[in-house]
Scaffold this motif. Structure first.
Motif, mmCIF file in Angstrom:
data_model
loop_
_atom_site.group_PDB
_atom_site.id
_atom_site.type_symbol
_atom_site.label_atom_id
_atom_site.label_comp_id
_atom_site.label_asym_id
_atom_site.label_seq_id
_atom_site.Cartn_x
_atom_site.Cartn_y
_atom_site.Cartn_z
ATOM 1 N N GLU A 68 33.994 42.858 43.194
ATOM 2 C CA GLU A 68 34.784 41.752 43.745
ATOM 3 C C GLU A 68 35.302 40.829 42.644
ATOM 4 N N LYS A 72 39.260 39.945 41.559
ATOM 5 C CA LYS A 72 39.822 38.592 41.470
ATOM 6 C C LYS A 72 40.439 38.342 40.099
ATOM 7 N N ASP A 115 35.752 32.089 48.542
ATOM 8 C CA ASP A 115 35.932 32.594 47.171
ATOM 9 C C ASP A 115 36.855 31.694 46.363
ATOM 10 N N ALA A 135 37.743 38.097 49.172
ATOM 11 C CA ALA A 135 37.867 39.344 48.422
ATOM 12 C C ALA A 135 36.635 40.214 48.610
ATOM 13 N N LYS A 136 36.860 41.534 48.540
ATOM 14 C CA LYS A 136 35.780 42.515 48.588
ATOM 15 C C LYS A 136 35.972 43.493 47.438
ATOM 16 N N ARG A 137 34.945 44.271 47.125
ATOM 17 C CA ARG A 137 35.111 45.305 46.104
ATOM 18 C C ARG A 137 35.924 46.451 46.694
ATOM 19 N N ALA A 145 37.208 42.072 55.514
ATOM 20 C CA ALA A 145 37.235 40.686 55.046
ATOM 21 C C ALA A 145 37.878 39.746 56.062
ATOM 22 N N ASN A 169 40.888 43.914 48.704
ATOM 23 C CA ASN A 169 39.825 44.695 48.072
ATOM 24 C C ASN A 169 40.344 45.324 46.783
#
Length: 217
Positions: A68, A72, A115, A135-137, A145, A169
């Motif tokens: 994550e 970003k 975030d 955000a996610k990986r 999300a 993501n």
């Protein structure tokens, strides 16, 4: 005594978000025009930079699933910079802790951490939320999300104005618009991908600029 629950535990899917906050998805095609109508044009230099951002992300993506924080750094940060969100009159805050009271009788409070949050101080309207980031990986679906983004958008203390969210993501980016009121509504954009040869980050930046223009008017 109030019952405090983490947003990530209380809101795990879209149905829970809609039920918890008594909201629904809008059926009005005019509700969320900011992601597709009259988008601002990009300069040639902006397009060149966006192509470099995409290439850089794919370079790191080819060997591993970015975390994550990597997503970003590689995508969100440069996009926000190009959108002007790091400069006056916008302001960026990260790791923003929020609390949302969802049941005043049972004193149920949801607590979570945004975030990144972009705000704007309007000369007449006061401080407004512009974009909430969730955000996610990259190996996790971007749509996972959305429920949390809705929850964080519900923490917006300036309920007379819409709040927008960007969810990503890394592989995909989408936007949400939420309007609080007697009938709380939301809608989502299409999903833009960083993977095709045609660089869809061009549209992503145009949407970010459009959202900034919408809030600032």
């Amino acid at each position: 005594m109030s019952q405090v629950i983490a947003v990530t535990e209380a809101i795990t899917n879209l149905a829970e978000a809609e039920a918890k906050f008594s909201l629904h998805r809008s059926t009005n095609p005019q509700f969320f025009q900011e992601w597709h109508d009259r988008l601002p044009s990009l300069t040639d230099s902006e397009k060149v930079i966006l192509d470099r951002i995409r290439q850089r992300y794919l370079y790191h993506r080819n060997e591993d699933s970015p975390l994550e924080e990597t997503v970003k750094l590689l995508l969100v940060s440069p996009l926000f910079e190009l959108a002007g969100f790091y400069d006056p009159p916008f302001k960026l805050q990260t790791e923003v802790f929020v609390e949302i009271t969802v049941d005043r009788i049972a004193e149920e409070v949801l607590r979570g951490k945004i975030d990144a949050l972009v705000t704007y101080t309007h000369p007449q309207k006061g401080k407004l939320w512009v974009v909430v980031l969730e955000a996610k990986r990259s190996h996790i679906s971007v749509w996972s999300a959305l429920p949390q983004a809705i929850a964080y958008a519900m923490a917006n203390p300036f309920s007379d104005f819409p709040v927008f969210a960007m969810i990503t993501n890394g592989d995909e980016i989408a936007f949400m618009k939420l309007v609080l009121g007697s009938s709380t509504e939301y809608d989502v954009s299409t999903s833009f991908s960083t993977l095709p040869l045609r660089n869809e980050l061009h549209q992503v930046l145009a949407v970010l600029k459009q959202i900034g223009n919408e809030i600032a008017t």
